[in-house]
Scaffold this motif. Structure first.
Motif, PDB file in Angstrom:
ATOM      1  N   ARG A  86      -6.203  31.863  25.001  1.00 32.16           N
ATOM      2  CA  ARG A  86      -5.711  32.215  26.471  1.00 32.16           C
ATOM      3  C   ARG A  86      -4.721  33.264  26.518  1.00 32.16           C
ATOM      4  O   ARG A  86      -4.372  33.838  27.671  1.00 32.16           O
ATOM      5  CB  ARG A  86      -5.217  30.850  27.341  1.00 32.16           C
ATOM      6  CG  ARG A  86      -6.569  29.995  27.523  1.00 32.16           C
ATOM      7  CD  ARG A  86      -7.208  30.113  28.686  1.00 32.16           C
ATOM      8  NE  ARG A  86      -8.536  29.370  28.469  1.00 32.16           N
ATOM      9  CZ  ARG A  86      -8.287  28.197  28.953  1.00 32.16           C
ATOM     10  NH1 ARG A  86      -7.373  27.412  29.606  1.00 32.16           N
ATOM     11  NH2 ARG A  86      -9.580  27.394  28.955  1.00 32.16           N
ATOM     12  N   ILE A  87      -3.766  33.606  25.554  1.00 30.67           N
ATOM     13  CA  ILE A  87      -2.591  34.407  25.267  1.00 30.67           C
ATOM     14  C   ILE A  87      -2.891  35.141  23.974  1.00 30.67           C
ATOM     15  O   ILE A  87      -3.438  34.548  23.192  1.00 30.67           O
ATOM     16  CB  ILE A  87      -1.286  33.802  25.461  1.00 30.67           C
ATOM     17  CG1 ILE A  87      -0.910  32.784  24.301  1.00 30.67           C
ATOM     18  CG2 ILE A  87      -0.910  33.185  26.824  1.00 30.67           C
ATOM     19  CD1 ILE A  87       0.436  32.463  24.000  1.00 30.67           C
ATOM     20  N   THR A  88      -2.220  36.137  23.879  1.00 28.79           N
ATOM     21  CA  THR A  88      -2.347  37.067  22.636  1.00 28.79           C
ATOM     22  C   THR A  88      -1.227  36.599  21.638  1.00 28.79           C
ATOM     23  O   THR A  88      -0.059  36.081  21.749  1.00 28.79           O
ATOM     24  CB  THR A  88      -2.438  38.498  22.795  1.00 28.79           C
ATOM     25  OG1 THR A  88      -0.945  38.769  23.084  1.00 28.79           O
ATOM     26  CG2 THR A  88      -3.283  39.012  23.888  1.00 28.79           C
ATOM     27  N   GLN A  89      -1.428  36.988  20.374  1.00 28.74           N
ATOM     28  CA  GLN A  89      -0.476  36.683  19.229  1.00 28.74           C
ATOM     29  C   GLN A  89       0.734  37.625  19.798  1.00 28.74           C
ATOM     30  O   GLN A  89       1.890  37.152  19.529  1.00 28.74           O
ATOM     31  CB  GLN A  89      -0.979  37.237  17.911  1.00 28.74           C
ATOM     32  CG  GLN A  89      -0.030  37.226  16.871  1.00 28.74           C
ATOM     33  CD  GLN A  89       0.069  35.633  16.575  1.00 28.74           C
ATOM     34  OE1 GLN A  89      -1.011  34.859  16.284  1.00 28.74           O
ATOM     35  NE2 GLN A  89       1.297  35.077  16.298  1.00 28.74           N
ATOM     36  N   ASP A  90       0.749  38.721  20.246  1.00 24.30           N
ATOM     37  CA  ASP A  90       1.909  39.477  20.453  1.00 24.30           C
ATOM     38  C   ASP A  90       2.775  38.730  21.624  1.00 24.30           C
ATOM     39  O   ASP A  90       3.839  38.838  21.642  1.00 24.30           O
ATOM     40  CB  ASP A  90       1.625  40.902  20.878  1.00 24.30           C
ATOM     41  CG  ASP A  90       1.301  41.828  19.739  1.00 24.30           C
ATOM     42  OD1 ASP A  90       1.453  41.432  18.717  1.00 24.30           O
ATOM     43  OD2 ASP A  90       0.701  43.131  20.171  1.00 24.30           O
ATOM     44  N   GLU A  91       1.955  38.104  22.606  1.00 25.98           N
ATOM     45  CA  GLU A  91       2.781  37.598  23.643  1.00 25.98           C
ATOM     46  C   GLU A  91       3.660  36.286  23.017  1.00 25.98           C
ATOM     47  O   GLU A  91       4.481  36.024  23.420  1.00 25.98           O
ATOM     48  CB  GLU A  91       1.795  37.060  24.874  1.00 25.98           C
ATOM     49  CG  GLU A  91       1.097  38.337  25.652  1.00 25.98           C
ATOM     50  CD  GLU A  91       0.122  37.822  26.725  1.00 25.98           C
ATOM     51  OE1 GLU A  91       0.545  37.931  27.903  1.00 25.98           O
ATOM     52  OE2 GLU A  91      -0.833  37.277  26.197  1.00 25.98           O
TER      53      GLU A  91
END
Ligand code: FES
Length: 577
Positions: free
Chosen positions: A183-188
């Motif tokens: 649901r969220i990215t690694q960068d986030e």
């Protein structure tokens, strides 16, 4: 007992005078040891010597500013006519110690006790912060029993990420699950690292460090404000200075930890723990501290008080706010004032006054953060104990941080033999598991872990996370971080590695969790369990030498506070010669 009655009065000379007073070879050496550091005789002669036991370490980020705070303690000691001497203790950082800082808590308590016993100190200020450093300091001080005040480094400021408050490390865990669910990215996720940890201090939800800081106030071992002033706030420094001044008075009055941490004061600490939705780890630490003072603290006593103590603090992980908000709302004194009808207010504290006197002028400045007894967050305390065929000597659950619909649940066991097995299989699409099952992990207790690591918040299977599942019943003999959450049954005792029933659970067994009735049952008939018990083999010993071996041979189970059997009790130092 009045202050000073337990003072081993002798001829009234401070114990440090034994080192620095005599005009003989010994006295010569002791004095010259100070003079070699540039102290003049006027600086120390005839003055109470105050140790500053400092758990500063760059391997304990929560305590990394304690070096700075020690200077303010010294300022206070000198202002009050004492002579401060700072010394290091070992330091236990949650993030950097393998397999777990808990393995070393008793070692740190021994370090503290033996330094207080062996060194020329009349009193001590204990500088702590990160989870295990506070109980280790209190355990050591209780056993040596010299006048002591605990000062923590205080909590971190609120984390802030994209305009939303983040709590360490409740929200690291929450977003970790979101990352694994896609649901969220690694960068986030990476961008939260410096946004959540942005100042000096310990984790700022009501985790173990915050809980133990609060307990230190409630039990009487910290000055008011000790738990909540943020580590980055200038008032943390003036609080440290005040502790330096006060310890000199405490030495003069001869007030020892054993006169402060009485059974009634421990009840105050338990009330506070329950009312703030504190960490399950505090049960283990309080049991260990009580054991040092000769006070028996069965798990059933926590439960007895839990039934009669509403949870009134609205902090993560059980609620919404963070420690900084609690400080602005009035701090632990304000929480204690709301609880005052449930407390033993006549207990002595390190202020030289009673708890009741300490909180007489406390005020609540935010009712959303600190609720009233009439409008609590939960009608009962934050932690309850369970017993039953799966945990004959007890288990605990932080029911306020659990999913209400799972608190009464019957399900099929999905068993992981240990932490390595869990990690190997948890994200496999072939894992036979549904959200109605009960996840069970063995061999993570005091001996099995070893050290009872904080593995109890078992990660949910990736395939269920993707389906939107965010909680399941999870059971183990591990602990969990005070910042963690979920329907997680912990501290199952006796642990699997010594042959407790947990070690006998097999895939497909039915398990019943009945939190309202405090039950945890393994629904397998007695004859079958007996058959399994006969076939059970203990896991191989983890250590064949050194501290680890001593730990394995002497550590008590969770219901004994995981202290060493030979450390229970105290051997008070003589304060005067
Ligand atoms: Fe130190 Fe959380 S890592 S208190």
């Amino acid at each position: 007992m009045a202050p000073g009655d337990n003072n081993n009065n002798g001829n009234g000379i401070l114990r440090s005078e034994e080192w620095f007073g005599p005009k003989d070879l010994e006295g010569f050496l002791h004095r010259s040891g100070l003079k070699a550091q540039g102290f003049s005789e006027e600086a120390f002669s005839g003055k109470p010597v105050i140790g500053i036991a400092n758990s500063w370490s760059e391997l304990t980020h929560c305590n990394a500013h304690l070096r700075d705070l020690a200077e303010y303690v010294k300022r206070g000691v000198v202002a009050a006519g004492g002579f401060p001497l700072e010394f290091p203790t070992i330091s236990l950082g949650e993030f950097f110690l393998q397999p777990t800082s808990m393995l070393l808590r008793n070692l740190m308590s021994m370090d503290v006790e033996e330094m207080l016993r062996g060194a020329p100190l009349d009193g001590v200020v204990l500088l702590a912060g990160c989870d295990k450093t506070t109980p280790a300091m209190l355990m050591g001080a209780a056993s040596a029993d010299i006048p002591a005040i605990l000062v923590t480094g205080g909590p971190q400021l609120r984390g802030n990420w994209r305009g939303q408050d983040l709590g360490s490390c409740t929200d690291c865990r929450r977003y970790w699950a979101e990352l694994r669910a896609g649901r969220i990215t690694q960068d986030e996720y990476d961008s939260m690292e410096e946004a959540i940890y942005r100042s000096a201090g310990h984790c700022m939800v009501m985790g173990t460090a915050s809980t133990m800081g609060g307990i230190a106030e409630a039990i009487g071992m910290s000055l008011p404000g000790g738990a909540t002033i943020p580590g980055a706030d200038s008032r943390r420094r003036s609080h440290s200075e005040a502790a330096g001044r006060q310890i000199v008075k405490l030495v003069e009055a001869g007030i020892r930890p054993s006169q402060i941490m009485t059974a009634a004061a421990i009840d105050n600490a338990i009330r506070l723990l329950l009312a703030v939705g504190g960490s399950t780890n505090a049960i283990i630490h309080l049991t260990a501290i009580a054991g040092r003072l000769g006070i028996d603290l069965p798990l059933s006593h926590f439960d007895e008080l839990s039934r009669k103590t509403p949870m009134i603090l609205n902090l993560k992980p059980s609620g919404e706010y963070l420690m900084e908000d609690l400080y602005y709302a009035g701090g632990i004194e304000a929480v204690l004032s709301r609880l005052s009808s449930l407390l033993n207010l006549d207990e002595m504290t390190v202020t030289g006054k009673t708890l009741g006197e300490n909180i007489a002028n406390a005020r609540v400045d935010n009712d959303r953060v600190i609720r009233t007894l009439e409008k609590p967050l939960f009608a009962e305390g934050g932690i309850v104990s369970l017993t039953g065929s799966l945990a004959p000597d007890g288990a605990v659950i932080k029911h306020t941080a659990a999913s209400p619909e799972l608190l009464q649940h019957k399900g099929r066991a999905v068993v992981f033999e240990d932490f390595a097995d869990l990690h190997e299989r948890i994200d496999s699409d072939d894992l036979d598991i549904t959200e109605d099952d009960v996840m069970v992990m063995k061999n993570a207790g005091p001996i099995g872990g070893p050290g009872m690591p904080e593995w109890g918040m078992l990660p949910l299977p990736r395939k269920l996370l993707r389906k939107g599942v965010r909680d399941m019943v999870r059971i183990s003999d591990a602990r969990m971080s005070g910042t963690a959450f979920g329907t997680v049954v912990l501290h199952v005792t006796p642990e699997a590695a010594i042959g407790g029933p947990l070690g006998l659970v097999q895939n497909g067994d039915m398990i019943e969790l009945d939190t309202p009735n405090r039950k945890l049952e393994l629904l397998v008939d007695a004859a079958e369990l007996e058959r399994r018990r006969k076939a059970w083999k203990a896991p191989a010993a983890k250590y064949d030498r050194g501290y680890g071996q001593m730990y394995s041979q002497h550590v008590l189970q969770a219901d004994g506070g995981c202290d060493f059997d030979f450390l229970r009790g105290r051997t008070p130092v003589e304060l005067r010669v």
